[in-house]
Write a protein that holds these residues in place. Sequence first.
Motif, PDB file in Angstrom:
ATOM      1  N   LYS A   1       7.193 -12.748  -3.031  1.00 30.72           N
ATOM      2  CA  LYS A   1       7.762 -11.407  -3.191  1.00 30.72           C
ATOM      3  C   LYS A   1       6.756 -10.463  -3.837  1.00 30.72           C
ATOM      4  CE  LYS A   1      11.703  -8.935  -5.193  1.00 30.72           C
ATOM      5  NZ  LYS A   1      12.964  -9.073  -5.980  1.00 30.72           N
ATOM      6  N   GLU A   2       6.053 -10.942  -4.848  1.00 28.36           N
ATOM      7  CA  GLU A   2       5.057 -10.105  -5.520  1.00 28.36           C
ATOM      8  C   GLU A   2       3.932  -9.713  -4.569  1.00 28.36           C
ATOM      9  OE1 GLU A   2       5.436 -11.673 -10.155  1.00 28.36           O
ATOM     10  OE2 GLU A   2       4.144 -12.738  -8.727  1.00 28.36           O
ATOM     11  N   LEU A   3       3.417 -10.678  -3.805  1.00 26.86           N
ATOM     12  CA  LEU A   3       2.313 -10.380  -2.905  1.00 26.86           C
ATOM     13  C   LEU A   3       2.750  -9.438  -1.785  1.00 26.86           C
ATOM     14  CD1 LEU A   3      -0.672 -10.999  -2.574  1.00 26.86           C
ATOM     15  CD2 LEU A   3      -0.056 -12.935  -1.114  1.00 26.86           C
ATOM     16  N   MET A   4       3.972  -9.598  -1.315  1.00 29.92           N
ATOM     17  CA  MET A   4       4.487  -8.728  -0.258  1.00 29.92           C
ATOM     18  C   MET A   4       4.594  -7.279  -0.716  1.00 29.92           C
ATOM     19  SD  MET A   4       7.420 -11.070   1.589  1.00 29.92           S
ATOM     20  CE  MET A   4       7.886  -9.739   2.693  1.00 29.92           C
ATOM     21  N   SER A   5       4.683  -7.052  -2.021  1.00 31.91           N
ATOM     22  CA  SER A   5       4.796  -5.681  -2.520  1.00 31.91           C
ATOM     23  C   SER A   5       3.527  -4.874  -2.255  1.00 31.91           C
ATOM     24  CB  SER A   5       5.110  -5.686  -4.025  1.00 31.91           C
ATOM     25  OG  SER A   5       3.988  -6.121  -4.784  1.00 31.91           O
ATOM     26  N   LEU A   6       2.416  -5.547  -1.934  1.00 31.36           N
ATOM     27  CA  LEU A   6       1.166  -4.853  -1.650  1.00 31.36           C
ATOM     28  C   LEU A   6       1.002  -4.491  -0.177  1.00 31.36           C
ATOM     29  CD1 LEU A   6      -1.436  -6.825  -3.822  1.00 31.36           C
ATOM     30  CD2 LEU A   6      -0.242  -4.686  -4.368  1.00 31.36           C
ATOM     31  N   LEU A   7       1.892  -4.978   0.669  1.00 30.97           N
ATOM     32  CA  LEU A   7       1.776  -4.683   2.097  1.00 30.97           C
ATOM     33  C   LEU A   7       1.898  -3.181   2.360  1.00 30.97           C
ATOM     34  CD1 LEU A   7       3.877  -7.536   3.722  1.00 30.97           C
ATOM     35  CD2 LEU A   7       1.408  -7.178   3.972  1.00 30.97           C
ATOM     36  N   ASN A   8       1.042  -2.701   3.237  1.00 31.78           N
ATOM     37  CA  ASN A   8       1.069  -1.294   3.644  1.00 31.78           C
ATOM     38  C   ASN A   8       0.943  -1.259   5.165  1.00 31.78           C
ATOM     39  OD1 ASN A   8       0.753   1.411   4.145  1.00 31.78           O
ATOM     40  ND2 ASN A   8      -0.971   1.714   2.747  1.00 31.78           N
ATOM     41  N   PHE A   9       2.054  -0.958   5.843  1.00 33.06           N
ATOM     42  CA  PHE A   9       2.063  -0.962   7.305  1.00 33.06           C
ATOM     43  C   PHE A   9       1.659   0.393   7.896  1.00 33.06           C
ATOM     44  CE2 PHE A   9       4.853  -4.535   6.305  1.00 33.06           C
ATOM     45  CZ  PHE A   9       4.373  -5.498   7.179  1.00 33.06           C
ATOM     46  N   SER A  10       1.282   1.337   7.029  1.00 31.56           N
ATOM     47  CA  SER A  10       0.901   2.667   7.502  1.00 31.56           C
ATOM     48  C   SER A  10      -0.600   2.821   7.675  1.00 31.56           C
ATOM     49  CB  SER A  10       1.416   3.732   6.509  1.00 31.56           C
ATOM     50  OG  SER A  10       2.829   3.669   6.394  1.00 31.56           O
ATOM     51  N   VAL A  11      -1.344   1.723   7.590  1.00 28.97           N
ATOM     52  CA  VAL A  11      -2.803   1.804   7.698  1.00 28.97           C
ATOM     53  C   VAL A  11      -3.223   2.026   9.147  1.00 28.97           C
ATOM     54  CG1 VAL A  11      -3.117   0.328   5.689  1.00 28.97           C
ATOM     55  CG2 VAL A  11      -3.014  -0.707   7.954  1.00 28.97           C
ATOM     56  N   LYS A  12      -4.475   2.416   9.324  1.00 30.61           N
ATOM     57  CA  LYS A  12      -5.005   2.619  10.671  1.00 30.61           C
ATOM     58  C   LYS A  12      -5.100   1.283  11.398  1.00 30.61           C
ATOM     59  CE  LYS A  12      -7.744   6.670   9.391  1.00 30.61           C
ATOM     60  NZ  LYS A  12      -9.112   7.250   9.309  1.00 30.61           N
TER      61      LYS A  12
END
Length: 219
Positions: A139-150
């Motif tokens: 859960k902690e690591l998933m908080s860094l996901l950013n699907f808005s990247v190029k």
Amino acid sequence: MFRAYFNAPRRRRRAVVLMSLICTIVVGAILLQPSNPLPLESRYQKWSLEGEPLANWSGPWACVEDQTTGLLWEVKTDAENIRHGDWTYSWYSNTASRGIPNQGDCYFERDRCDTEDLIRRANKERWCGLDGWRLPSSKELMSLLNFSVKPGRPKITVEFFPHTQKANYWTADFNARLTGVYAQFTVGAMALSFGDGRQSALPYQSAEFVRLVNSNQPK
């Protein structure tokens, strides 16, 4: 209202249906956006290796504080040391009596390339002035996901987390049942890919990447 709709010309009815469909798509897209209560320039705070706060346009920096979660994350480098972003580690925990030691690929240490040794060294060196470094939960690591990247970039905010690989990163979650080609190993640990944002269970001896986390804050 329904009688007026069906009595309207066919062209007008089509326009009404099309407008309703567009509104539905727009509302759905808004609801599916990740919930980031702070903009990126306010959400993340850079810290030096000594534990000093840095302006977001300055560097080099060694850690990043996520002010939405209160977690402090290590930042990888391209220097030939323990913090190099290309090193990989097998999953091993002496405390949990689980995992396989020394099955990774890290050149700073010939005898040990596993998550426990990396954690031990990070705490000994007191990255950003702190001990208490550890593997993050899924859960902690998933908080860094950013699907808005190029397209083609790792699904993380690389402006704050450079040298991130589009590959799997270990989490602290273990005893995960393995399936498919890994079924022969029975259980392993969970990993998260910053290539596609998916989680998967991998054998402990797999050489994967690591990003350590700390629940404490620099003084």
